[in-house]
Design a protein around this motif. Structure first.
Motif, PDB file in Angstrom:
ATOM      1  N   VAL A  37      42.974  35.711  55.431  1.00  0.00           N
ATOM      2  CA  VAL A  37      43.269  36.340  54.145  1.00  0.00           C
ATOM      3  C   VAL A  37      43.342  37.855  54.238  1.00  0.00           C
ATOM      4  O   VAL A  37      42.512  38.486  54.858  1.00  0.00           O
ATOM      5  CB  VAL A  37      42.215  35.968  53.072  1.00  0.00           C
ATOM      6  N   GLY A  38      44.331  38.398  53.559  1.00  0.00           N
ATOM      7  CA  GLY A  38      44.490  39.851  53.546  1.00  0.00           C
ATOM      8  C   GLY A  38      43.997  40.439  52.250  1.00  0.00           C
ATOM      9  O   GLY A  38      44.629  41.314  51.681  1.00  0.00           O
ATOM     10  N   GLU A  39      42.879  39.961  51.764  1.00  0.00           N
ATOM     11  CA  GLU A  39      42.343  40.531  50.522  1.00  0.00           C
ATOM     12  C   GLU A  39      40.823  40.460  50.525  1.00  0.00           C
ATOM     13  O   GLU A  39      40.231  39.682  51.251  1.00  0.00           O
ATOM     14  CB  GLU A  39      42.910  39.809  49.299  1.00  0.00           C
ATOM     15  N   ALA A 100      50.991  48.022  45.063  1.00  0.00           N
ATOM     16  CA  ALA A 100      51.603  48.938  46.027  1.00  0.00           C
ATOM     17  C   ALA A 100      52.938  48.344  46.464  1.00  0.00           C
ATOM     18  O   ALA A 100      53.867  49.072  46.832  1.00  0.00           O
ATOM     19  CB  ALA A 100      50.683  49.121  47.228  1.00  0.00           C
ATOM     20  N   SER A 101      53.039  47.025  46.406  1.00  0.00           N
ATOM     21  CA  SER A 101      54.277  46.347  46.793  1.00  0.00           C
ATOM     22  C   SER A 101      55.472  46.899  46.026  1.00  0.00           C
ATOM     23  O   SER A 101      56.502  47.223  46.604  1.00  0.00           O
ATOM     24  CB  SER A 101      54.169  44.847  46.513  1.00  0.00           C
ATOM     25  N   GLN A 102      55.341  47.001  44.709  1.00  0.00           N
ATOM     26  CA  GLN A 102      56.471  47.509  43.925  1.00  0.00           C
ATOM     27  C   GLN A 102      56.715  48.991  44.205  1.00  0.00           C
ATOM     28  O   GLN A 102      57.856  49.442  44.232  1.00  0.00           O
ATOM     29  CB  GLN A 102      56.256  47.290  42.423  1.00  0.00           C
ATOM     30  N   SER A 202      54.056  57.145  52.897  1.00  0.00           N
ATOM     31  CA  SER A 202      52.712  56.934  53.430  1.00  0.00           C
ATOM     32  C   SER A 202      52.007  55.855  52.613  1.00  0.00           C
ATOM     33  O   SER A 202      51.676  56.061  51.449  1.00  0.00           O
ATOM     34  CB  SER A 202      51.941  58.255  53.377  1.00  0.00           C
ATOM     35  N   ASP A 203      51.827  54.702  53.235  1.00  0.00           N
ATOM     36  CA  ASP A 203      51.158  53.581  52.562  1.00  0.00           C
ATOM     37  C   ASP A 203      49.653  53.747  52.767  1.00  0.00           C
ATOM     38  O   ASP A 203      49.135  53.485  53.852  1.00  0.00           O
ATOM     39  CB  ASP A 203      51.665  52.254  53.139  1.00  0.00           C
ATOM     40  N   GLU A 204      48.965  54.180  51.720  1.00  0.00           N
ATOM     41  CA  GLU A 204      47.537  54.504  51.842  1.00  0.00           C
ATOM     42  C   GLU A 204      46.664  53.509  51.092  1.00  0.00           C
ATOM     43  O   GLU A 204      45.588  53.843  50.587  1.00  0.00           O
ATOM     44  CB  GLU A 204      47.314  55.956  51.375  1.00  0.00           C
ATOM     45  N   SER A 235      44.366  47.154  44.883  1.00  0.00           N
ATOM     46  CA  SER A 235      44.138  45.824  45.453  1.00  0.00           C
ATOM     47  C   SER A 235      42.979  45.763  46.439  1.00  0.00           C
ATOM     48  O   SER A 235      42.124  44.892  46.340  1.00  0.00           O
ATOM     49  CB  SER A 235      45.401  45.334  46.165  1.00  0.00           C
ATOM     50  N   LYS A 236      42.963  46.685  47.391  1.00  0.00           N
ATOM     51  CA  LYS A 236      42.037  46.518  48.509  1.00  0.00           C
ATOM     52  C   LYS A 236      40.710  47.214  48.249  1.00  0.00           C
ATOM     53  O   LYS A 236      39.671  46.570  48.206  1.00  0.00           O
ATOM     54  CB  LYS A 236      42.691  47.032  49.792  1.00  0.00           C
ATOM     55  N   GLY A 237      40.725  48.536  48.069  1.00  0.00           N
ATOM     56  CA  GLY A 237      39.478  49.278  47.907  1.00  0.00           C
ATOM     57  C   GLY A 237      38.685  48.847  46.682  1.00  0.00           C
ATOM     58  O   GLY A 237      37.459  48.829  46.695  1.00  0.00           O
ATOM     59  N   TRP A 243      45.340  41.753  39.999  1.00  0.00           N
ATOM     60  CA  TRP A 243      45.667  42.539  38.802  1.00  0.00           C
ATOM     61  C   TRP A 243      47.061  43.127  38.881  1.00  0.00           C
ATOM     62  O   TRP A 243      47.606  43.586  37.901  1.00  0.00           O
ATOM     63  CB  TRP A 243      44.655  43.677  38.626  1.00  0.00           C
ATOM     64  N   ARG A 244      47.597  43.128  40.090  1.00  0.00           N
ATOM     65  CA  ARG A 244      48.926  43.678  40.379  1.00  0.00           C
ATOM     66  C   ARG A 244      49.065  45.098  39.876  1.00  0.00           C
ATOM     67  O   ARG A 244      49.855  45.382  38.978  1.00  0.00           O
ATOM     68  CB  ARG A 244      50.047  42.771  39.817  1.00  0.00           C
ATOM     69  N   LEU A 245      48.295  45.980  40.436  1.00  0.00           N
ATOM     70  CA  LEU A 245      48.352  47.357  40.001  1.00  0.00           C
ATOM     71  C   LEU A 245      48.298  48.317  41.190  1.00  0.00           C
ATOM     72  O   LEU A 245      47.383  48.264  42.002  1.00  0.00           O
ATOM     73  CB  LEU A 245      47.199  47.646  39.032  1.00  0.00           C
TER      74      LEU A 245
END
Ligand SMILES: Cc1ncc(COP(=O)(O)O)c(C=O)c1O
Lengths: 400, 166
Positions: A37-39, A100-102, A202-204, A235-237, A243-245
């Protein structure tokens, strides 16, 4: 009639994600321990969930401004300044997105003309290449090497630059390797980006999860602010995947272009999630630190145990992934992942799905309880022992 | 006593789960097993680590359904020793789980565990109230424990994630 003939070529030519296949296989089995899982394994902090409930009780169920609630953009701007020392004007330089995807999708669509090349160090997040292609661009992958902890080398980026290069997409800490670029590393890369007059994306998204050194935001480096689109999210931190934000921050001309696409394609990010995110930024720091401490301890435990079990693995500086080598089993990363799943019911993701440099490695997420990690390691060690006996190539750790 | 980073780390790990084997503790803290053992030994000697306890939901164990009461106690402090002397006389009873000196409407907050309501009532009326400096007691029985010492009883929170995600 074959309805697939209606499909666009760009979609037809897109390969399905390699992760999908493993998901289907693992989901069809019972009793699987998943390191796939990536979450985060944490549920979103209660105070954040509570803030969302309150916003619903207060009837905040309408669209927000296209760019997001202004209070949230202001809070994001403060947050970026406080944590990473980058200054963005809330009104015109911050955009709240659906993950972050969008934000990634918008950034790429805003800058790419047909045939433009985007340099992407791999192994990398599975969506990068496909998003570049969907925007009409050409992903140019740059390989990285386990010997230096899968760090992207400036020289490699430089070699990949052509007349058509538009941007370089950097992700640190990285999914899938967990490797983190130091301030020095980023400075060297930024010199090349500036020399060749390129844009940086830069994907942070994993910035909050860096364990050993302080995180450096690319835009905070000299001369980089005006040529960087910073992408991050909750999503991650903040353990808020569902929540898709997310958000993007960039100089106004770039950000306003992204906003144009966003307002036609998405209107705005979910309003209730935005209210939750406000609480996360205002009062969530302690929870983020608590989760980070927990991940760090599990990382230490997991990586040392992997090494003991015969899976050489460097200590990743960030995110919640370990990227051990499976070389000594004599199997390819895909064979390894498949056989480990079938024989020991442990799900990991073959490194090859993240790019050719990932071959020979697997992605293991340590965002799982210690008990789960312990059991997974026991099973992986048993798997390794069997391969060893069956005569697979085996070296001791010292040889690595 | 000033602790270094590693010592604090070991304490935090132990507080989370005191049953972890040394091998796991040392790996999590990024130190050797010997170091971990030394740290733990030292902190035990120094009484920084007081005890290793388990949080148990006794309601689940047949014949162990005890009751807990929180008792507000008003006392007359004594010259020279203040509240300390009476506090000590109270906390020495084995039925008493904890004793706190409080600000506000009463002085001591005393937590009592007993096998039954009548056992607790007897303790309060025969032992606690009859102490010299005790002026009054108000007994509150705990009906149900939801969270105790930072631990939530019965969360039922399972992993709701998909098996593999990007
Ligand atoms: C590197 C990277 N970028 C972006 C994302 C997407 O994040 P979000 O949930 O905010 O869309 C992920 C998720 O796995 C990721 O690993």
């Amino acid at each position: 009639m074959d309805s697939s003939r209606f499909l666009s070529t760009s979609v037809t030519e897109l390969k399905p994600s390699g992760i999908r296949k493993f998901f289907d296989l693992a989901a069809s089995m019972d009793g699987v321990i998943s390191l796939g899982v990536g979450e985060p394994d944490f549920v979103t902090s209660w105070s954040v969930r509570e803030a969302c409930i309150l916003s619903l009780e207060n009837g905040h169920t309408a669209y927000s401004a296209n760019a997001g609630l202004i209070e949230l953009r202001e809070e994001i701007s403060l947050y970026l300044d406080r944590k990473f020392h980058v200054n963005y004007e809330a009104e015109r330089e911050v955009l709240v997105t659906v993950g972050a995807s969008q934000a990634l999708d918008l950034a790429l669509r805003a800058i790419i003309n047909p045939g433009d090349e985007v340099i992407i160090p791999e192994p990398c997040f599975v969506a990068y290449g496909p998003l570049v292609k969907l925007a009409g661009g050409i992903p140019v992958y740059v390989s990285s090497n386990s010997n230096n902890g899968f760090k992207t080398l400036p020289g490699q980026i430089e070699k990949a630059i052509t007349q058509n290069t538009k941007a370089v997409l950097i992700c640190s800490p990285s999914n899938p390797t967990g490797s983190m670029l130091s301030r020095k590393d980023l400075e060297k890369i930024s010199v090349i980006i500036k020399q060749h007059d390129l844009l940086a994306i830069s994907d942070e998204i994993y910035a909050e999860l860096s364990y050993d050194e302080e995180f450096t935001s690319l835009a905070s480096l000299e001369g980089m602010r005006e040529r960087t689109i910073t992408i991050s999210g909750f999503s991650k931190g903040f353990a808020m995947t569902g929540w898709r934000l997310g958000f993007a921050a960039a100089p106004a001309p770039l950000l306003q272009a992204m906003l144009k696409i966003h307002q036609y394609s998405m209107m705005c990010a979910p309003t209730m999630s935005q209210h939750a995110a406000l609480e996360a930024l205002r009062n969530g720091e302690e929870d983020v630190q608590r989760m980070k401490t927990d991940y760090r301890r599990r990382r230490n435990y997991f990586v040392r145990s992997l090494n003991e079990a015969g899976f050489p693995c460097q200590t990743p500086g960030g995110a919640f992934y370990a990227f051990p080598s499976v070389e000594y089993t004599g199997l390819s990363s895909e064979e390894f992942a498949e056989q480990l799943l079938l024989e020991e019911k442990v799900a990991v993701v073959p490194g090859s799905v993240f790019g050719p440099s990932g071959e020979g490695f697997v992605r293991c997420s340590y965002a799982s309880s210690l008990a789960q990690l312990e059991e997974a390691l026991k099973r992986m060690a048993a798997f390794m022992k069997r391969r060893q006996r069956s005569g697979a190539h085996w070296k001791t750790l010292q040889d690595f | 006593m000033k602790l270094n980073e590693k010592e604090t780390e070991v304490l935090e790990i132990l507080e989370e789960n005191s049953r972890l084997p040394i091998a796991s503790i040392s790996k999590m803290a990024g130190i050797t097993s010997e170091e971990a053992e030394q740290i733990i030994h030292k902190l035990e000697q120094e009484k920084v680590i007081i005890d290793y306890a388990a949080t148990i939901d006794w309601r689940k164990v047949e014949g162990h359904e005890g009751v807990t009461a929180m008792i507000d106690v008003k006392v007359a402090p004594k010259r020279g020793v203040g509240f300390d002397e009476i506090a000590e006389r109270v906390y020495r009873f084995k039925e008493v789980q904890s004793v706190y000196l409080m600000s506000g409407a009463y002085d001591l907050s005393v937590v009592i565990e007993g096998r039954s309501m009548s056992e607790v009532a007897r303790f309060v009326s025969e032992k606690l109230s009859t102490l010299d400096s005790v002026l009054s007691t108000t007994t509150h029985f705990i009906l149900k424990k939801y969270k105790h010492d930072g631990r939530i009883f019965e969360t039922g929170e399972e992993d709701k994630r998909m098996v593999v995600t990007p």
